[in-house]
Write a protein that holds these residues in place. Structure first.
Motif, mmCIF file in Angstrom:
data_model
loop_
_atom_site.group_PDB
_atom_site.id
_atom_site.type_symbol
_atom_site.label_atom_id
_atom_site.label_comp_id
_atom_site.label_asym_id
_atom_site.label_seq_id
_atom_site.Cartn_x
_atom_site.Cartn_y
_atom_site.Cartn_z
ATOM 1 N N PRO A 126 -7.697 1.251 42.058
ATOM 2 C CA PRO A 126 -7.890 1.642 43.456
ATOM 3 C C PRO A 126 -7.413 3.079 43.713
ATOM 4 C CG PRO A 126 -6.963 -0.562 43.330
ATOM 5 C CD PRO A 126 -6.940 0.002 41.932
ATOM 6 N N GLY A 127 -8.328 3.936 44.071
ATOM 7 C CA GLY A 127 -7.989 5.310 44.423
ATOM 8 C C GLY A 127 -7.765 6.259 43.268
ATOM 9 N N ARG A 128 -7.985 5.825 42.025
ATOM 10 C CA ARG A 128 -7.752 6.747 40.906
ATOM 11 C C ARG A 128 -8.420 6.246 39.630
ATOM 12 N NH1 ARG A 128 -1.800 4.613 40.188
ATOM 13 N NH2 ARG A 128 -2.126 3.409 38.306
ATOM 14 N N LEU A 129 -8.554 7.171 38.693
ATOM 15 C CA LEU A 129 -9.015 6.856 37.351
ATOM 16 C C LEU A 129 -7.898 7.188 36.381
ATOM 17 C CD1 LEU A 129 -12.577 8.451 37.268
ATOM 18 C CD2 LEU A 129 -12.023 6.023 37.349
ATOM 19 N N GLU A 130 -7.772 6.413 35.331
ATOM 20 C CA GLU A 130 -6.823 6.719 34.263
ATOM 21 C C GLU A 130 -7.607 6.864 32.968
ATOM 22 O OE1 GLU A 130 -3.823 3.702 33.964
ATOM 23 O OE2 GLU A 130 -2.857 4.323 35.819
ATOM 24 N N LEU A 131 -7.381 7.962 32.273
ATOM 25 C CA LEU A 131 -8.004 8.212 30.981
ATOM 26 C C LEU A 131 -6.892 8.336 29.957
ATOM 27 C CD1 LEU A 131 -10.485 8.919 29.220
ATOM 28 C CD2 LEU A 131 -10.078 11.309 29.859
ATOM 29 N N GLU A 132 -6.971 7.541 28.908
ATOM 30 C CA GLU A 132 -5.953 7.563 27.851
ATOM 31 C C GLU A 132 -6.659 7.725 26.512
ATOM 32 O OE1 GLU A 132 -2.191 4.813 26.829
ATOM 33 O OE2 GLU A 132 -4.115 3.764 26.815
ATOM 34 N N THR A 133 -6.168 8.635 25.691
ATOM 35 C CA THR A 133 -6.670 8.771 24.330
ATOM 36 C C THR A 133 -5.497 8.642 23.372
ATOM 37 O OG1 THR A 133 -6.458 11.186 24.363
ATOM 38 C CG2 THR A 133 -8.591 10.290 24.986
ATOM 39 N N ILE A 134 -5.690 7.838 22.342
ATOM 40 C CA ILE A 134 -4.675 7.641 21.299
ATOM 41 C C ILE A 134 -5.367 7.868 19.969
ATOM 42 C CG2 ILE A 134 -3.083 6.017 20.213
ATOM 43 C CD1 ILE A 134 -2.951 4.559 22.913
ATOM 44 N N ASP A 135 -4.806 8.742 19.144
ATOM 45 C CA ASP A 135 -5.453 9.025 17.863
ATOM 46 C C ASP A 135 -4.522 8.744 16.697
ATOM 47 O OD1 ASP A 135 -4.062 11.560 16.857
ATOM 48 O OD2 ASP A 135 -4.727 12.243 18.827
ATOM 49 N N ASP A 136 -5.096 8.710 15.499
ATOM 50 C CA ASP A 136 -4.321 8.460 14.285
ATOM 51 C C ASP A 136 -4.019 9.757 13.539
ATOM 52 O OD1 ASP A 136 -6.793 9.121 13.279
ATOM 53 O OD2 ASP A 136 -6.977 7.356 11.987
ATOM 54 N N GLY A 137 -4.030 10.864 14.264
ATOM 55 C CA GLY A 137 -3.805 12.169 13.651
ATOM 56 C C GLY A 137 -2.344 12.427 13.314
ATOM 57 N N SER A 138 -2.106 13.616 12.783
ATOM 58 C CA SER A 138 -0.780 13.976 12.277
ATOM 59 C C SER A 138 0.250 14.201 13.371
ATOM 60 C CB SER A 138 -0.886 15.229 11.415
ATOM 61 O OG SER A 138 -1.433 16.294 12.167
ATOM 62 N N GLY A 139 -0.162 14.592 14.548
ATOM 63 C CA GLY A 139 0.793 14.781 15.645
ATOM 64 C C GLY A 139 1.739 15.940 15.390
ATOM 65 N N PHE A 140 2.799 15.980 16.188
ATOM 66 C CA PHE A 140 3.801 17.032 16.033
ATOM 67 C C PHE A 140 5.118 16.512 16.568
ATOM 68 C CE2 PHE A 140 1.982 17.559 20.213
ATOM 69 C CZ PHE A 140 3.055 17.851 21.019
ATOM 70 N N VAL A 141 6.181 17.186 16.178
ATOM 71 C CA VAL A 141 7.513 16.848 16.650
ATOM 72 C C VAL A 141 7.910 17.868 17.695
ATOM 73 C CG1 VAL A 141 9.930 16.569 15.993
ATOM 74 C CG2 VAL A 141 8.118 15.837 14.428
ATOM 75 N N GLU A 142 8.270 17.393 18.890
ATOM 76 C CA GLU A 142 8.689 18.302 19.931
ATOM 77 C C GLU A 142 10.059 18.875 19.591
ATOM 78 O OE1 GLU A 142 8.141 17.280 24.042
ATOM 79 O OE2 GLU A 142 6.800 15.650 23.452
ATOM 80 N N PRO A 143 10.250 20.148 19.848
ATOM 81 C CA PRO A 143 11.563 20.749 19.589
ATOM 82 C C PRO A 143 12.627 20.090 20.474
ATOM 83 C CG PRO A 143 9.990 22.404 20.361
ATOM 84 C CD PRO A 143 9.300 21.089 20.348
ATOM 85 N N SER A 144 13.807 19.937 19.927
ATOM 86 C CA SER A 144 14.905 19.343 20.677
ATOM 87 C C SER A 144 15.331 20.269 21.806
ATOM 88 C CB SER A 144 16.085 19.107 19.739
ATOM 89 O OG SER A 144 17.210 18.687 20.485
ATOM 90 N N SER A 145 15.688 19.672 22.936
ATOM 91 C CA SER A 145 16.156 20.492 24.052
ATOM 92 C C SER A 145 17.649 20.784 23.931
ATOM 93 C CB SER A 145 15.859 19.791 25.373
ATOM 94 O OG SER A 145 16.492 18.519 25.405
ATOM 95 N N ALA A 146 18.310 20.149 22.970
ATOM 96 C CA ALA A 146 19.748 20.391 22.749
ATOM 97 C C ALA A 146 19.924 21.724 22.021
ATOM 98 C CB ALA A 146 20.341 19.257 21.924
ATOM 99 N N PRO A 147 20.979 22.467 22.371
ATOM 100 C CA PRO A 147 21.229 23.740 21.673
ATOM 101 C C PRO A 147 21.540 23.492 20.210
ATOM 102 C CG PRO A 147 22.898 23.323 23.379
ATOM 103 C CD PRO A 147 21.943 22.198 23.396
ATOM 104 N N ALA A 148 21.071 24.426 19.365
ATOM 105 C CA ALA A 148 21.270 24.286 17.912
ATOM 106 C C ALA A 148 22.648 24.755 17.492
ATOM 107 C CB ALA A 148 20.210 25.058 17.174
#
Length: 79
Positions: free
Chosen positions: A57-79
């Motif tokens: 109701p009132g919106r559309l949701e589009l979701e894509t999920i793949d089996d690709g390699s992806g990536f690792v997000e950098p940590s937000s904690a100081p190094a």
């Protein structure tokens, strides 16, 4: 798109899409989906992408999920 890979889409549709989607929103969803598929193939070398489009109701949701390699997000904690 990369000519060396084949992408197998797996679509899932939910809800009364014909009533919920007018031409304008459908064109936007199409553009977002094309970009997502392109990124999955080009950057993640995915071979399978599961696509789910839900009409709620009132919106559309589009979701894509793949089996690709992806990536690792950098940590937000100081190094």
């Amino acid at each position: 798109m990369n000519e060396n890979h084949t992408l197998q889409p797996v679509p899932h549709l939910s809800g009364p899409l014909d009533a919920a989607v007018g031409r304008g929103p459908a064109e936007h969803v199409h553009g977002v989906l094309r970009e997502g598929l392109s990124n999955a193939l080009r950057h993640a070398a995915a071979t399978t992408v599961t696509i789910t489009l839900r009409a709620l109701p009132g919106r559309l949701e589009l979701e894509t999920i793949d089996d690709g390699s992806g990536f690792v997000e950098p940590s937000s904690a100081p190094a």
